[in-house]
Write a protein that holds these residues in place. Structure first.
Motif, short mmCIF file in Angstrom:
data_model
loop_
_atom_site.label_atom_id
_atom_site.label_comp_id
_atom_site.label_asym_id
_atom_site.label_seq_id
_atom_site.Cartn_x
_atom_site.Cartn_y
_atom_site.Cartn_z
N GLY A 1 -49.32 -20.25 29.11
CA GLY A 1 -49.58 -19.66 27.79
C GLY A 1 -50.99 -19.98 27.31
O GLY A 1 -51.18 -20.66 26.30
N THR A 2 -51.99 -19.44 28.02
CA THR A 2 -53.40 -19.68 27.65
C THR A 2 -53.69 -19.25 26.22
O THR A 2 -54.40 -19.95 25.49
N GLY A 3 -53.18 -18.08 25.84
CA GLY A 3 -53.43 -17.54 24.49
C GLY A 3 -54.91 -17.50 24.20
O GLY A 3 -55.70 -16.88 24.92
N SER A 4 -55.33 -18.17 23.15
CA SER A 4 -56.74 -18.22 22.76
C SER A 4 -57.57 -19.06 23.72
O SER A 4 -58.80 -18.95 23.77
N GLN B 1 -50.01 -12.59 19.20
CA GLN B 1 -49.85 -14.00 19.60
C GLN B 1 -50.55 -14.90 18.58
O GLN B 1 -51.13 -14.42 17.62
N PHE B 2 -50.49 -16.21 18.82
CA PHE B 2 -51.04 -17.17 17.86
C PHE B 2 -51.85 -18.25 18.56
O PHE B 2 -51.52 -18.66 19.67
N ASP C 1 -47.18 -14.44 35.62
CA ASP C 1 -45.94 -14.74 34.92
C ASP C 1 -45.70 -16.25 35.02
O ASP C 1 -45.48 -16.78 36.10
N GLY C 2 -45.76 -16.89 33.88
CA GLY C 2 -45.64 -18.35 33.82
C GLY C 2 -44.36 -18.89 34.44
O GLY C 2 -44.32 -20.06 34.85
N GLN D 1 -55.88 -24.80 23.38
CA GLN D 1 -55.18 -25.98 23.93
C GLN D 1 -55.76 -26.35 25.30
O GLN D 1 -55.97 -27.53 25.59
N PHE E 1 -41.25 -17.51 25.48
CA PHE E 1 -41.72 -17.46 26.86
C PHE E 1 -41.12 -16.20 27.48
O PHE E 1 -39.89 -16.09 27.59
N LEU E 2 -41.94 -15.22 27.83
CA LEU E 2 -41.43 -13.93 28.26
C LEU E 2 -41.75 -13.67 29.73
O LEU E 2 -42.77 -14.14 30.23
N GLU F 1 -51.15 -25.41 32.47
CA GLU F 1 -50.67 -24.94 31.18
C GLU F 1 -50.07 -23.54 31.35
O GLU F 1 -50.67 -22.71 32.03
N THR G 1 -46.89 -23.63 26.22
CA THR G 1 -47.12 -23.40 24.79
C THR G 1 -46.43 -22.12 24.34
O THR G 1 -46.82 -21.50 23.37
N GLU H 1 -51.68 -17.04 31.78
CA GLU H 1 -51.37 -16.20 30.62
C GLU H 1 -50.82 -14.87 31.13
O GLU H 1 -51.34 -14.30 32.07
N ARG H 2 -49.76 -14.36 30.47
CA ARG H 2 -49.15 -13.11 30.95
C ARG H 2 -49.86 -11.87 30.43
O ARG H 2 -49.70 -10.78 30.99
N1 SAH Z 1 -52.05 -22.38 24.09
C1 SAH Z 1 -52.32 -21.27 23.21
C2 SAH Z 1 -51.08 -20.83 22.44
C3 SAH Z 1 -50.89 -19.36 22.57
S1 SAH Z 1 -49.35 -18.68 22.04
C4 SAH Z 1 -53.47 -21.56 22.28
O1 SAH Z 1 -53.92 -22.71 22.23
O2 SAH Z 1 -53.97 -20.64 21.63
C5 SAH Z 1 -48.44 -18.62 23.55
C6 SAH Z 1 -48.97 -17.73 24.66
O3 SAH Z 1 -48.01 -17.78 25.71
C7 SAH Z 1 -49.14 -16.26 24.32
O4 SAH Z 1 -50.45 -15.86 24.56
C8 SAH Z 1 -48.15 -15.55 25.25
O5 SAH Z 1 -48.63 -14.30 25.73
C9 SAH Z 1 -48.04 -16.56 26.39
N2 SAH Z 1 -46.84 -16.43 27.22
C10 SAH Z 1 -45.57 -16.19 26.85
N3 SAH Z 1 -44.76 -16.15 27.94
C11 SAH Z 1 -45.56 -16.37 29.03
C12 SAH Z 1 -45.32 -16.42 30.44
N4 SAH Z 1 -44.11 -16.23 31.00
N5 SAH Z 1 -46.38 -16.65 31.25
C13 SAH Z 1 -47.63 -16.84 30.75
N6 SAH Z 1 -47.90 -16.79 29.44
C14 SAH Z 1 -46.88 -16.56 28.58
#
Ligand code: SAH
Length: 224
Positions: A92-95, A65-66, A140-141, A98, A217-218, A90, A157, A113-114
């Motif tokens: 997609g918490t990722g890191s 991820q990024f 699951d988002g 945001q 988005f998965l 939000e 995100t 975050e998934r």
């Molecule tokens: N907002 C983050 C961006 C992370 S990249 C930041 O500031 O770093 C996007 C993230 O979305 C990834 O970690 C990915 O695992 C998550 N993601 C993708 N599909 C998702 C879903 N259905 N539910 C929750 N998170 C999801």
């Protein structure tokens, strides 16, 4: 300066320089710029990457991820701030970066975050930095965070190919959803305003903003 110690000592100055560059690239909102100057982006990535934390670029984190590019975070946050929301979801918490920026500017942030490992790492960061108005959970988002709904604003995100309708349900009337929509070849940031509770396209209006690139988005949750 490459060492983590060096970054620690100079991080405020490098962050201030990043903020100047964001202004040069068109970010105007002073509250957003102040939040970008406050949050230590280098603490939202692996130490091996930290020396690049204040470049205006997306950087890899774990699990393929990024962490988003600072300009993209600032641009999306400008759109958020225009709505003056209190409660934000939000996807997609990722890191966690945001979410941390949003936490500086709104009342409460709920972030889903998934990938469970990323949720845990981000949660530790929020605790360590004292960002007590930011909560995260693994889920699951596509399903949002129903217990806490409705939200004044939802931001995603990661990019779905179609509008996730469950998320629209969790938005209050008059609320706004900001998300990248499309596939890896053609993606646009869109701003959706919920007009009423009618299902389908009668319930909202949609405005196209700039072209962007986010990971997909998965569906489903990853716990390992
Ligand atoms: N907002 C983050 C961006 C992370 S990249 C930041 O500031 O770093 C996007 C993230 O979305 C990834 O970690 C990915 O695992 C998550 N993601 C993708 N599909 C998702 C879903 N259905 N539910 C929750 N998170 C999801």
């Amino acid at each position: 300066m490459n060492s983590a110690l060096g970054i620690g000592m100079t991080s405020q100055r490098t962050r201030d320089r990043m903020v100047v560059r964001l202004q040069e690239k068109g970010i105007k909102d002073l509250k957003v710029l102040a939040a970008m100057a406050n949050v230590p982006r280098h603490l939202f990535m692996d130490e091996a990457m930290a020396h690049r934390a204040y470049e205006d670029t997306a950087l890899p984190i774990k699990h393929g991820q990024f962490i988003s590019q600072p300009w993209v975070v600032a641009r999306m946050t400008e759109v958020v701030v225009q709505q003056n929301p209190n409660k934000v979801l939000e996807i997609g918490t990722g890191s966690g970066y945001q979410a941390a920026i949003l936490g500086q500017l709104v009342g409460q942030v709920f972030s889903v975050e998934r990938i469970d490992d990323l949720t845990k790492i981000a949660r530790r960061r929020f605790i360590k930095l004292g960002y007590s108005n930011v909560r995260t959970k693994t889920g699951d988002g596509f399903k949002g965070w129903e217990n806490e709904a409705p939200y004044d604003l939802i931001i995603a995100t990661a990019a779905p190919e179609k509008i996730p309708h469950e998320l629209l349900k969790q938005l209050s009337i008059g609320g706004v959803m900001i998300l990248p929509l499309g596939d890896s070849k053609n993606q646009n940031l869109v701003k959706i305003t919920k007009i009423n509770d009618l299902p389908g396209a009668d319930g909202y209006s949609i405005e196209k903003l700039e072209s962007v690139f986010f990971v997909p988005f998965l569906e489903g949750v990853v716990r390992k």
